[in-house]
Enzyme design. Structure first.
Site, PDB file in Angstrom:
ATOM      1  N   GLU A  44      34.133  48.931  37.557  1.00 40.20           N
ATOM      2  CA  GLU A  44      33.290  47.829  37.575  1.00 40.20           C
ATOM      3  C   GLU A  44      31.785  47.811  37.531  1.00 40.20           C
ATOM      4  OE1 GLU A  44      34.357  44.837  37.942  1.00 40.20           O
ATOM      5  OE2 GLU A  44      36.394  45.168  38.091  1.00 40.20           O
ATOM      6  N   TYR A 104      29.759  40.035  42.661  1.00 41.32           N
ATOM      7  CA  TYR A 104      30.737  40.283  42.251  1.00 41.32           C
ATOM      8  C   TYR A 104      31.492  41.492  42.197  1.00 41.32           C
ATOM      9  CZ  TYR A 104      33.501  41.886  37.665  1.00 41.32           C
ATOM     10  OH  TYR A 104      34.609  41.980  36.994  1.00 41.32           O
ATOM     11  N   ASP A 117      33.414  36.511  37.187  1.00 42.88           N
ATOM     12  CA  ASP A 117      32.102  37.181  36.449  1.00 42.88           C
ATOM     13  C   ASP A 117      31.768  36.272  35.250  1.00 42.88           C
ATOM     14  OD1 ASP A 117      34.090  36.815  34.555  1.00 42.88           O
ATOM     15  OD2 ASP A 117      33.723  38.838  33.823  1.00 42.88           O
TER      16      ASP A 117
END
Ligand code: SF4
Length: 288
Positions: free
Chosen positions: A35, A118, A136
């Protein structure tokens, strides 16, 4: 709001790309690293560097014992290299505050360096299977079109979180699938420039399509040109310093022939301010 969860989940099960972080047993650390890398960089560039990173540092503890310079070197050309430093700091924090285990709680994740709304939710949902809305850029576009009837997302990201939460089924495992499905649909079908509505599982319930695709404006900030930018100069400085593995460099050895010396100095100063470069007695190096 129409029920979008069922068609999204069914489509995802048949169409999801086979990506490393979607494989069983990938683990919370792998999810966290992926991520970080995916925040500003396309999937195709992330995959090989992610695998190399995890082979070298398979746990937060392993990365925490490395020098920050090694993290910046291993980051290579992924761009936005402050992420490498932040990831290193997060690894130290995970080792020191969480006994080396990536935390599951969203607030604990948010307290780590470099982790925002996020990423915290993405780790809690995709690594631990919890139920939170994960939004996202791709998900925001799908929600903007299918739910809000807009051509592009508006500035109010909080509204997107609320809309995504409303889409999630009560079943915890299924909610994780729907989160992943909305992201995937935005990445491969409902793309920014050419949505492929003819193959979209939401086509018969998409608000924007039903309204005849009105142009509702675009408030996204445009990415500045890379060519000639300070970012390019920063990248050139770091490239030289990454290659200097055995010794520090005099400042004028670092892109000394750069066409715009003022920009070069600005790039070096900003890298020092960001902690990505150290200046010791007029010589430059990556942070130790
Ligand atoms: S129908 Fe078209 S615009 Fe609507 S969500 Fe699907 S791809 Fe996007």
């Amino acid at each position: 709001m129409p029920d979008l969860a069922l068609p999204l989940a069914a489509w995802y099960r048949d169409n999801a790309r086979d990506l490393p972080w979607r494989r069983a047993g990938f683990g919370a650390w792998g999810t966290l690293v992926s991520e970080f890398m995916l925040q500003q960089t396309p999937v195709s560039r992330v995959v090989p560097l992610l695998e190399a990173w995890l082979a070298r540092w398979p746990t937060p503890g392993a990365l925490a014992t490395a020098a920050p310079a090694d993290a910046v070197r291993q980051w290579a050309n992924l761009g936005y290299p402050r992420r490498a430093l932040w990831l290193h700091r997060a690894a130290v924090e995970i080792r020191d505050r969480h006994s080396g285990v990536v935390p599951r709680d969203v607030d604990d994740l948010l307290a780590l360096t470099g982790i925002g709304d996020y990423t915290a939710r993405a780790v809690a949902v995709f690594a631990y299977g919890d139920r939170h809305p994960v939004v996202d850029t791709n998900t925001r576009r799908v929600i903007a079109r299918a739910v809000q009837g807009r051509s592009q997302p508006g500035p109010a990201a909080k509204r997107d979180l609320v809309d995504m939460a409303a889409l999630l089924p009560d079943d915890v495992a299924e909610s994780a699938v729907v989160n992943a499905a909305a992201m995937e649909l935005g990445a491969v079908v409902c793309t920014a420039r050419s949505p492929r509505c003819e193959v979209c599982p939401l086509a018969d319930r998409c608000a924007w399509r039903a309204a005849g695709y009105p142009d509702t404006g675009d408030t996204r900030t445009k990415q500045a040109r890379y060519e000639g930018s300070d970012r390019q100069a920063r990248g050139a400085v770091l490239k030289v310093l990454r290659a200097a593995t055995t010794h520090d460099l005099a400042a004028d050895e670092v892109i000394g022939d750069w066409a715009d010396p003022t920009q070069r100095d600005r790039a070096i100063d900003s890298l020092i301010a960001d902690g990505l470069v150290e200046a010791i007695d007029g010589r430059l190096r990556l942070p130790r």
